[in-house]
Design a protein around this motif. Structure first.
Motif, mmCIF file in Angstrom:
data_model
loop_
_atom_site.group_PDB
_atom_site.id
_atom_site.type_symbol
_atom_site.label_atom_id
_atom_site.label_comp_id
_atom_site.label_asym_id
_atom_site.label_seq_id
_atom_site.Cartn_x
_atom_site.Cartn_y
_atom_site.Cartn_z
ATOM 1 N N TRP A 63 0.846 -1.187 0.000
ATOM 2 C CA TRP A 63 0.000 0.000 0.000
ATOM 3 C C TRP A 63 0.882 1.239 0.000
ATOM 4 C CZ3 TRP A 63 0.238 3.447 4.160
ATOM 5 C CH2 TRP A 63 0.940 2.986 5.302
ATOM 6 N N ASP A 124 -8.923 -0.832 -2.151
ATOM 7 C CA ASP A 124 -9.717 0.150 -1.412
ATOM 8 C C ASP A 124 -10.959 0.603 -2.168
ATOM 9 O OD1 ASP A 124 -8.544 2.943 -2.872
ATOM 10 O OD2 ASP A 124 -7.168 1.253 -2.773
ATOM 11 N N ALA A 155 -4.001 2.079 1.510
ATOM 12 C CA ALA A 155 -3.813 2.154 2.963
ATOM 13 C C ALA A 155 -3.470 0.775 3.505
ATOM 14 C CB ALA A 155 -5.082 2.684 3.643
ATOM 15 N N ASN A 158 -5.536 -2.489 8.150
ATOM 16 C CA ASN A 158 -6.393 -2.089 9.269
ATOM 17 C C ASN A 158 -6.981 -0.694 9.110
ATOM 18 O OD1 ASN A 158 -3.824 -1.005 9.586
ATOM 19 N ND2 ASN A 158 -3.995 -0.898 11.812
ATOM 20 N N HIS A 159 -6.588 0.046 8.056
ATOM 21 C CA HIS A 159 -7.145 1.365 7.795
ATOM 22 C C HIS A 159 -8.049 1.391 6.569
ATOM 23 C CE1 HIS A 159 -3.558 3.178 10.173
ATOM 24 N NE2 HIS A 159 -4.605 3.007 10.946
ATOM 25 N N HIS A 161 -11.475 0.788 4.464
ATOM 26 C CA HIS A 161 -12.905 0.793 4.785
ATOM 27 C C HIS A 161 -13.564 -0.425 4.140
ATOM 28 C CE1 HIS A 161 -12.514 4.725 6.587
ATOM 29 N NE2 HIS A 161 -11.966 5.192 5.476
ATOM 30 N N GLU A 164 -14.351 -6.306 8.188
ATOM 31 C CA GLU A 164 -13.301 -6.670 9.135
ATOM 32 C C GLU A 164 -12.662 -8.002 8.776
ATOM 33 O OE1 GLU A 164 -10.643 -6.875 12.241
ATOM 34 O OE2 GLU A 164 -11.778 -5.158 11.478
ATOM 35 N N ARG A 167 -10.265 -7.408 5.922
ATOM 36 C CA ARG A 167 -9.078 -6.665 6.365
ATOM 37 C C ARG A 167 -8.125 -7.587 7.120
ATOM 38 N NH1 ARG A 167 -10.032 -2.858 10.001
ATOM 39 N NH2 ARG A 167 -12.280 -3.066 10.271
ATOM 40 N N GLN A 177 4.875 -1.154 2.482
ATOM 41 C CA GLN A 177 4.417 0.185 2.118
ATOM 42 C C GLN A 177 5.293 0.714 0.998
ATOM 43 O OE1 GLN A 177 4.496 3.120 5.247
ATOM 44 N NE2 GLN A 177 3.547 4.707 3.986
#
Length: 254
Positions: A63, A124, A155, A158-159, A161, A164, A167, A177
């Motif tokens: 991400w 995302d 992202a 855990n960030h 949307h 759960e 994620r 990253q």
């Protein structure tokens, strides 16, 4: 200065080299690129046993901000898979048919030790149906020995949307990253891309572009493609006057 490209040049990308790890400047992303190279090495060596094909070697999520190379790296893994004759499914939010095709094939793929490759871009941006499909796909990948999956989003898991349970699953493998390049690294990447295209740039072109044009790599690469096409059509070297002429032409056709 957000200068538009002339449409006929901006869309003429047939001469663009395919994305690969060799034409990606890693910058601070060396660990991610190394992990991806290890995956390709395993495909080349046909390593398919449980001991050498653990989940964290087949399941990678990265991400970072737009322009940090997220999509390039996914396409690079697709290129490598195609070069080795492996089945490859490229999933994006705007191509629903590929999702359907993969879900039809994945029960068979999950039973095989032959390598196959799934790439998922813009995690995302998935809609509810695609989120549910990815959840099912990840369960099949986990139970398999030969499926590799590479995913990218804007992202950390855990960030996002998202549901759960999805994620949580995104974090089952390796997570990296991606980082934006600094100006010196951008110039180095553009010089490499120009060499790959056989394009010779005068020394002042790239610093001028960084100061006057878009600063993100996708737009800079698109401009490089446009310059390549314009240089071929006009049979002129890529100098600053040629760059200004192309950009002025873009403004007049916008």
């Amino acid at each position: 200065m957000n200068t538009s490209l002339p449409r006929q040049f901006a869309l003429d990308l047939s001469h663009t080299p395919p994305a690969s790890l060799d034409n990606f400047l890693p910058g601070k992303d060396l660990a991610l690129v190394d992990a991806l190279r290890q995956s390709i090495y395993r495909w080349q060596e046909r390593e398919h046993s449980v001991d050498t094909n653990a989940l964290d070697q087949r399941w990678i999520y990265w991400w970072g901000p737009q322009g940090s190379g997220r999509t390039h790296l996914l396409k690079a893994m697709g290129t490598a898979a195609a070069d080795l004759g492996l089945e490859h499914f490229s999933l994006t939010p705007d191509e629903p048919i590929t999702w359907v095709n993969l879900e039809e094939r994945i029960p068979t793929l999950s039973q095989s030790i032959q390598s196959s490759v799934i790439t998922v871009d813009d995690v995302d941006q998935l809609n509810d149906r695609q989120v549910a499909a990815l959840f099912r796909i990840l369960n099949k990948v986990q139970a398999s020995q030969g499926i590799y999956i590479f995913m990218a989003g804007n992202a950390a898991p855990n960030h996002l949307h998202l549901r759960e349970d999805l994620r949580t699953r995104l974090g089952w493998g390796l997570i990296f990253q991606t980082q934006l390049l600094n100006d010196d690294e951008k110039i180095q990447a553009l010089e490499t891309a120009a060499r790959d295209r056989g394009l010779i740039l005068s020394a002042e072109v790239l610093p001028w572009l960084l100061n006057r044009f878009y600063r993100d790599m996708p737009n800079l690469m698109a401009l490089l493609d446009a310059l390549d096409a314009y240089s071929l059509e006009t049979k002129r070297a890529v100098t600053l006057p040629l760059v200004r002429e192309l950009l002025q032409s873009g403004q007049s056709t916008a």
